[in-house]
Design an enzyme around this catalytic site. Structure first.
Site, short mmCIF file in Angstrom:
data_model
loop_
_atom_site.label_atom_id
_atom_site.label_comp_id
_atom_site.label_asym_id
_atom_site.label_seq_id
_atom_site.Cartn_x
_atom_site.Cartn_y
_atom_site.Cartn_z
N ASP A 83 1.08 -1.31 -0.03
CA ASP A 83 0.01 0.10 0.05
C ASP A 83 0.89 1.25 0.11
OD1 ASP A 83 -2.35 1.36 0.15
OD2 ASP A 83 -2.52 1.51 2.41
N HIS A 84 0.50 2.33 -0.91
CA HIS A 84 1.20 3.79 -0.93
C HIS A 84 2.57 3.47 -0.81
CE1 HIS A 84 -2.01 6.24 -0.80
NE2 HIS A 84 -2.75 5.24 0.07
N HIS A 185 -7.26 9.48 4.35
CA HIS A 185 -6.84 8.16 5.36
C HIS A 185 -7.14 8.78 6.89
CE1 HIS A 185 -4.38 7.32 1.58
NE2 HIS A 185 -4.99 6.53 1.75
N GLY A 186 -7.18 7.74 7.62
CA GLY A 186 -7.06 8.34 9.00
C GLY A 186 -8.33 8.22 9.65
N GLY A 220 -9.06 5.54 1.70
CA GLY A 220 -9.85 6.19 2.79
C GLY A 220 -11.31 5.96 2.79
N ASN A 262 -10.23 0.44 -0.01
CA ASN A 262 -9.15 0.44 0.84
C ASN A 262 -9.88 0.62 2.47
OD1 ASN A 262 -7.70 0.04 -1.31
ND2 ASN A 262 -6.23 1.38 -0.35
#
Ligand code: 13P
Length: 324
Positions: A83-84, A185-186, A220, A262
């Site tokens: 991922d990323h 994200h988060g 996200g 995701n």
């Protein structure tokens, strides 16, 4: 079956009209929760690992543990996905460690600022040129998906430009494309239930029309369920109120062409909430086994529920157009 590429899993998802969840894991116990959820739901699954983010002593030790775990689920189609990946070198490191899919996040420069379109294309194409001959899939990112920090502040979002999608895919040959549509994200996403002014769902349809052969990815995507935030806060956390992506929007995104969804934060909230509750309600226990088991089981329930929501439940036996 076990390890399959992202391309194989998402081609099948397109045929079946569903999306496959990509669930972030940072240790083998969380991976066990995800794979047990997939076994329970009979679902294909994407195990997503960020480089440099593990509870184990090194990425390499963690990733070797993932392979040993995956060997225990021969009935499931499993994508092992980076991922990323922040750099070309990190992506190659994941390939050398047996990943069947890598994401190169060329949307940001080394200094954390948005990269130019040309910079993004250059690094993404370079990764694909190495990955594809090795039979490994590649995901790129168009636009910049936001990120929230633990202090509640957010990194800027640059929405994906549908007019650039076709050129990006033609120049890079990516199998999947993460599209920035306003999510971040988060644990701190939207200040109120998201509407069209912050969550730009129509972009998905526009981009899908430009790149019909490329699978779209929604990052996200955690929902940030209030009951999980409250469970964490009842047992010592201090998470502020925040809204994520509603379930109905995720289902709508699948109808619009999203094939990979995701999720990290909802799993973390479920795991941490159960661990905090277990520790908080049994003040005499110092044995990690009961609270880690509670965390694993809560995460498994969360992930299995998402697999049913995404329509991937019951699809594990189908890959490449026939039932194995
Ligand atoms: P969340 O932070 O919403 O769980 O999203 C995870 C993600 O997109 C990982 O790439």
């Amino acid at each position: 079956m076990a390890l399959v590429t992202l391309r194989q899993a998402l081609d099948q998802a397109r045929s079946g009209g569903y999306a496959v969840g990509a669930f972030n894991v940072s240790d083998v116990l969380q991976a066990e929760a995800v794979l047990d959820a997939a076994a329970e739901a009979e679902s294909p699954v994407i195990l997503a690992s960020l480089a440099g983010v593990t509870a184990h002593a090194s990425d390499e030790r963690f990733w070797a543990g993932l392979h040993r775990l995956i060997d225990g689920y021969p009935q499931l189609p499993i994508v092992l996905h980076l991922d990323h990946g922040p750099t070309y070198e990190t992506c190659v490191r994941a390939m050398d460690n047996g990943f069947s899919s890598v994401m190169i996040d060329g949307s940001l420069n080394h200094d954390g600022r948005p990269a130019t379109f040309d910079e993004n294309v250059a690094v993404t194409a370079k990764v694909a040129a190495v990955a594809h001959p090795r039979g490994i899939s590649v995901e790129g990112e168009l636009g910049t998906i936001g990120g929230s920090k633990t202090d509640g502040s957010r990194a800027a979002i640059v929405l994906a430009d549908p007019d650039q999608a076709r050129e990006f895919v033609a120049a890079t040959a990516v199998d999947a494309l993460a599209v920035a549509i306003g999510t971040s994200h988060g644990a701190y996403k939207f200040d109120s239930p998201p509407d069209g002014s912050v969550l730009h769902m129509a972009l998905i349809e526009k981009i899908a029309a430009q790149v019909p052969e490329t699978h779209l990815v929604m990052h996200g995507s955690s929902s940030l369920p209030a009951e999980l935030r409250e469970q964490n806060n009842r047992h010592g956390a201090g998470l502020p109120e925040s809204w994520g992506v509603p379930d109905a929007e995720k289902v709508r995104s699948i109808a619009m062409g999203v094939r990979k969804i995701n999720q990290g934060m909802d799993s973390h909230l479920a795991f941490s909430g159960a661990v905090r509750e277990s520790l908080g309600t049994d003040g005499l226990n110092v044995d990690p086994a009961p609270y880690l088991r509670a965390g694993r089981e809560a995460m498994q329930r969360m992930v299995a529920a998402r697999m049913r929501l995404f329509g991937s439940a019951g699809q594990a036996g189908y890959i490449g157009g026939s039932q194995s």
